[in-house]
Design an enzyme around this catalytic site. Structure first.
Site, mmCIF file in Angstrom:
data_model
loop_
_atom_site.group_PDB
_atom_site.id
_atom_site.type_symbol
_atom_site.label_atom_id
_atom_site.label_comp_id
_atom_site.label_asym_id
_atom_site.label_seq_id
_atom_site.Cartn_x
_atom_site.Cartn_y
_atom_site.Cartn_z
ATOM 1 N N TYR A 142 0.829 -1.211 0.000
ATOM 2 C CA TYR A 142 0.000 0.000 0.000
ATOM 3 C C TYR A 142 0.858 1.253 0.000
ATOM 4 O O TYR A 142 0.467 2.282 -0.541
ATOM 5 C CB TYR A 142 -0.925 0.026 1.227
ATOM 6 C CG TYR A 142 -2.239 -0.670 1.012
ATOM 7 C CD1 TYR A 142 -2.288 -2.034 0.722
ATOM 8 C CD2 TYR A 142 -3.439 0.025 1.097
ATOM 9 C CE1 TYR A 142 -3.495 -2.678 0.540
ATOM 10 C CE2 TYR A 142 -4.657 -0.611 0.912
ATOM 11 C CZ TYR A 142 -4.676 -1.959 0.636
ATOM 12 O OH TYR A 142 -5.874 -2.574 0.446
ATOM 13 N N LYS A 193 3.220 -15.239 1.767
ATOM 14 C CA LYS A 193 3.561 -16.069 0.605
ATOM 15 C C LYS A 193 5.086 -16.207 0.561
ATOM 16 O O LYS A 193 5.758 -15.673 -0.325
ATOM 17 C CB LYS A 193 3.033 -15.412 -0.685
ATOM 18 C CG LYS A 193 1.548 -15.597 -0.914
ATOM 19 C CD LYS A 193 1.185 -16.951 -1.512
ATOM 20 C CE LYS A 193 1.640 -17.077 -2.948
ATOM 21 N NZ LYS A 193 1.328 -18.441 -3.493
ATOM 22 N N ASP A 226 -2.707 -18.021 0.001
ATOM 23 C CA ASP A 226 -3.695 -18.614 -0.915
ATOM 24 C C ASP A 226 -4.412 -19.781 -0.239
ATOM 25 O O ASP A 226 -5.633 -19.910 -0.306
ATOM 26 C CB ASP A 226 -3.049 -19.036 -2.245
ATOM 27 C CG ASP A 226 -1.851 -19.962 -2.082
ATOM 28 O OD1 ASP A 226 -1.315 -20.061 -0.959
ATOM 29 O OD2 ASP A 226 -1.459 -20.601 -3.079
ATOM 30 N N ASP A 250 -6.449 -7.226 3.478
ATOM 31 C CA ASP A 250 -7.563 -6.569 2.795
ATOM 32 C C ASP A 250 -8.449 -7.611 2.120
ATOM 33 O O ASP A 250 -9.666 -7.627 2.294
ATOM 34 C CB ASP A 250 -6.999 -5.581 1.764
ATOM 35 C CG ASP A 250 -8.102 -4.837 1.021
ATOM 36 O OD1 ASP A 250 -9.052 -4.388 1.681
ATOM 37 O OD2 ASP A 250 -8.014 -4.723 -0.215
ATOM 38 N N ASP A 254 -12.381 -9.360 3.407
ATOM 39 C CA ASP A 254 -13.622 -9.357 2.622
ATOM 40 C C ASP A 254 -14.198 -10.770 2.522
ATOM 41 O O ASP A 254 -15.414 -10.966 2.574
ATOM 42 C CB ASP A 254 -13.388 -8.797 1.208
ATOM 43 C CG ASP A 254 -13.667 -7.293 1.118
ATOM 44 O OD1 ASP A 254 -13.427 -6.593 2.129
ATOM 45 O OD2 ASP A 254 -14.123 -6.814 0.062
HETATM 46 C C1 IPM Z 1 -10.558 -1.450 3.362
HETATM 47 C C2 IPM Z 1 -10.745 -0.759 2.041
HETATM 48 C C3 IPM Z 1 -9.575 0.165 1.777
HETATM 49 C C4 IPM Z 1 -8.333 -0.690 1.692
HETATM 50 C C5 IPM Z 1 -9.721 1.055 0.545
HETATM 51 C C6 IPM Z 1 -10.977 1.895 0.586
HETATM 52 C C7 IPM Z 1 -8.513 1.944 0.353
HETATM 53 O O1 IPM Z 1 -10.935 -1.682 1.032
HETATM 54 O O2 IPM Z 1 -10.468 -0.763 4.389
HETATM 55 O O3 IPM Z 1 -10.525 -2.682 3.399
HETATM 56 O O4 IPM Z 1 -7.988 -1.221 0.635
HETATM 57 O O5 IPM Z 1 -7.653 -0.816 2.714
HETATM 58 MN MN MN Z 2 -10.969 -3.769 1.712
#
Ligand code: IPM
Ligand code: MN
Length: 370
Positions: A142, A193, A226, A250, A254
């Site tokens: 990042y 990884k 993975d 990240d 999700d």
């Molecule tokens: C998160 C989001 C952020 C990230 C974006 C909005 C920059 O997806 O907080 O997970 O990638 O960290």
């Molecule tokens: Mn995210």
């Protein structure tokens, strides 16, 4: 009575809608003399860009720095697709994380029994799930340099991002994960990884050494990122605390969100180092979901991830553990009673609006304190 300075950054899309529900909760605590939250508001993301051409202003950064906790909604949307990279909505969030040194991102994924059927996975896989992803938040790809697109001059361009981690960054996030595991089921799974990345080799070495030196009582496992993604959807209950880098964290968070029924359920806390003198730490709390432009302004958004993020602030920034317990119980209670926003709705009954869900949680909280 304890008084706390809260800085609200509702942001874009559904951010302001879900933040409005948190304000009902702070108003409840204030009105009932349970705590005193002093609230200021600022702009971040596209709304900040529209107001002053930046994803967050220096003045709002200063307010964020001075607050006891920052509550963040969401940023971004198609309206700002064309804006310059360094002032795009996400840049505001990344600046907050970096400048406030919020290196530790805690993303708890809890599957409330009432929601086990809202997940795309089978009930027995997710029911009762309670894991935390500890994501490194201020390093890795990042922020690593160089980060650029260069013109090779032959009709070709080259895009470059740099994954970089130093020992101290891996150690401090490792400590957060091991400390947290000691208060839970005492198990950490570290993920990278190392089979293809040098930063992964170092990550693995540093976590292994830290474990041996300071946390031998905690069970440590390593899984390639993975494979961990696969295990998260195969048998997520094998995990307790997962510690991983910024990018893998990240993605994996999700995935973990869907285990809980909906992305609209996942809160998060981004924490800095504790100041040894004041015992305070910088902190920002945000839902894992984004700005959801497709449902913005329709009253459809689920405010639970945002309200749950405030619950994490009660616990991690204000030490109000009883209030946090009661708020979490209030959320579980309204879900048990069958209340559902559209994202978690099942066949039974019409979904409620964002505001109705917020009102129901405030009402349940009122009963808990009655
Ligand atoms: C998160 C989001 C952020 C990230 C974006 C909005 C920059 O997806 O907080 O997970 O990638 O960290
Ligand atoms: Mn995210």
């Amino acid at each position: 009575m304890a008084s706390f300075k809260l800085f609200l950054l509702p942001g874009d899309g559904i951010g302001p809608e879900v933040m409005a529900e948190v304000e009902k909760i702070t108003a409840f605590f204030n009105a009932n003399g349970l705590a005193h939250f002093e609230i200021e508001k600022g702009l971040v993301g596209g709304s900040a860009y529209d107001a002053h051409g930046q994803a967050i202003s220096n003045a709002d950064m200063a307010l964020a720095d001075a607050a006891d906790a920052v509550l963040f909604g969401a940023v971004g949307g198609p309206k700002w697709d064309g804006v310059a990279y360094d002032v795009r909505p996400e840049a505001g969030l990344l600046r907050l994380r970096k400048d406030l040194a919020l290196f530790a991102n805690l993303r708890p994924a809890i599957c409330y029994p009432a929601l086990a059927d809202a997940s795309s996975l089978k009930r027995e896989i997710v029911e009762g799930l309670d894991i935390v992803i500890v994501r490194e938040l201020t390093g890795g790809v990042y922020f690593g340099e160089p980060k650029q697109i260069i013109d090779l001059g032959n009709g070709q361009k080259r895009g470059i991002d740099t994954q970089v981690y130093d020992t101290y960054e891996i150690e401090r996030i490792g400590r957060v994960a091991f400390d947290l595991a000691r208060k839970r089921r005492n198990k950490v799974t570290s993920s990278e990884k190392r089979n293809v990345m040098k930063s992964g080799v170092l990550w693995n070495e540093v976590i292994t050494a830290l474990h041996k030196r300071e946390f031998p009582d905690v069970t440590l496992e390593h899984q390639l990122a993975d494979a961990l993604g696969m295990q998260l959807v195969r048998w997520p209950k094998q995990f307790d605390v997962i510690v991983t880098d910024n990018l893998f964290g990240d993605m994996l968070s999700d995935v973990a969100a869907m285990l809980t029924g909906s992305l609209g359920m996942l809160p998060s806390a981004s924490l800095g180092e504790t100041n040894p003198k004041t015992r305070k730490r910088k902190a920002l709390y945000e839902p894992v979901h984004g700005s959801a432009p497709d449902i913005t302004g329709k009253g459809l958004a689920n405010p639970i991830a945002m309200i749950g993020s405030f619950g994490m602030a009660l616990r991690y920034s204000f030490g109000l553990n009883e209030a946090a317990d009661k708020l979490e119980a209030a959320i579980a209670g309204v879900l048990d009673a069958g209340l559902r926003t559209a994202d978690i709705s099942n066949e039974g009954g019409a979904p409620v609006s964002t505001a109705q869900m917020g009102d129901a949680i405030v009402a349940a909280l009122g009963r808990a304190y009655a």
